[in-house]
Motif scaffolding. Structure first.
Motif: not given
Length: 366
Positions: A277-292, A299-312
């Motif tokens: 149920g936890g969340a990863a918060v992407l605060v740092g800005m990666a290069p424009t073409d970066a992928t992961g 992610l699905a089984d444990q209900g984890k989330r990935i949150l984008g964050c622009n300017y907080g």
């Protein structure tokens, strides 16, 4: 009367980083002229210098600044000459669907990310009368700027300019990531990877909301020491520790994992730091073409989330005055974020420090 030129720190895709004299036109309708008193050196500026975010035009760098209003154009009502202001780099249009919905950080009408004023022009020209463009619509690494009214946020006169500069980006982004994007509640746990200006602001935000425990990760002992003073209960050397394994074995996984570097390699490790149920918060800005890549089953089984964050997830006109008030009330120890104060001419050395992760935030003064 000949135009007055002032030195500005410019990045040119042909000439690289250098100082160039620029002139500034007067403020037009809906615009504000500002005498810049302090500007922070942010990783987003370094992304331009390093080529992570390519530019096809010369840019006056700097987007994290504070100063004094010297003139206003027709139609400006929120500030007047003599007001102290913080520059909010993401100047919203205040008209699009996202702005009307109260999500100005997702504005679709802003021209800031195109490095222009709202009308598509630049207020700067160099000594050869060639156009030079304001980075993120501001271009604050010089002594005077013209910005849209939405970018000039009035603050109390007793707010120090150095502190105000940091409110323009790093603090608003970091504290906002905690309070706005993630909505961390008292007693929830968090790990913060990267203890630069933004990461340390995340730590400050976590302390402000009562998160516990708070783990800070960095390569710099100096920055980790500051993180402890800001409220981190644990600090880890990212070179010597498998952070995901440590978080699971020592604390049973974290409710939140904040990444404040913009490194795709580090971002990929965040979900493994989380509890269910936890969340990863992407605060740092990666290069424009970066992928992961992520373990999608986890992610699905444990209900984890990935949150984008622009300017907080912040609205500058609302959040910057609130943060200024918290600082003046002694609830945000922002002074310790300021490491070196340099004259504008030493901007290249400030970027070298940033590349080397040396110290905390550098302030440039025109």
């Amino acid at each position: 009367m000949p135009k007055q030129h002032s030195p500005a720190v410019v990045f040119d895709p042909v000439g690289g980083l250098h100082t160039r004299d620029v002139s500034l036109r007067p403020a037009g309708p809906g615009e504000v002229e500002i005498d810049v008193r302090a500007a922070g050196v942010c990783h987003s500026d370094l992304h331009i210098v390093n080529g992570d975010w390519p530019t096809d035009r010369p840019l006056v760098l700097g987007h994290e600044a504070a100063g004094v209003v010297t003139a206003t154009g027709p139609g400006v009502t929120s500030v007047e000459a003599g007001d102290h202001v913080v520059l909010s780099w993401f100047a919203p249009c205040r008209k699009c669907r996202k702005c009307i919905a109260g999500q100005a950080w997702l504005c679709t009408g802003t021209r800031a990310v195109a490095n222009t004023l709202p009308d598509g022009t630049t207020p700067f020209r160099d000594a050869q009368d060639e156009e030079v463009w304001p980075y993120l619509g501001l271009g604050a690494f010089t002594d005077r700027v013209v910005v849209p009214e939405a970018a000039a946020v009035k603050v109390p006169d007793d707010l120090p300019f150095d502190i105000g500069a940091l409110l323009g980006c790093s603090i608003t982004t970091g504290v906002g990531a905690v309070m706005n994007t993630a909505g961390v509640r008292p007693g929830e746990s968090a790990v913060v990877v990267g203890a630069g200006g933004v990461g340390l602001s995340v730590v400050m935000g976590l302390r402000l909301v009562g998160a516990d425990p708070v783990v800070a990760v960095d390569l710099s002992p100096e920055r980790l020491a500051v993180a402890e003073r800001f409220g981190a209960t644990h600090t880890l050397d990212g070179r010597a520790t498998d952070v995901a394994t440590w978080c699971q074995e020592e604390l049973g996984g974290m409710d939140y994992a904040f990444e404040a570097i913009g490194s795709p390699r580090v971002i990929e490790t965040l979900p493994a730091m989380l509890t269910s149920g936890g969340a990863a918060v992407l605060v740092g800005m990666a290069p424009t073409d970066a992928t992961g890549a992520f373990n999608l089953f986890d992610l699905a089984d444990q209900g984890k989330r990935i949150l984008g964050c622009n300017y907080g997830s912040s609205i500058g006109a609302l959040d910057i005055p609130k943060l200024a008030g918290l600082y003046l009330a002694g609830r945000l120890p922002v002074d310790e974020l300021i490491g070196t104060v340099r004259p504008l001419a030493e901007a290249p050395a400030a970027f070298d420090d940033l590349r080397a992760s040396a110290g905390v935030r550098t302030i440039l003064r025109p």
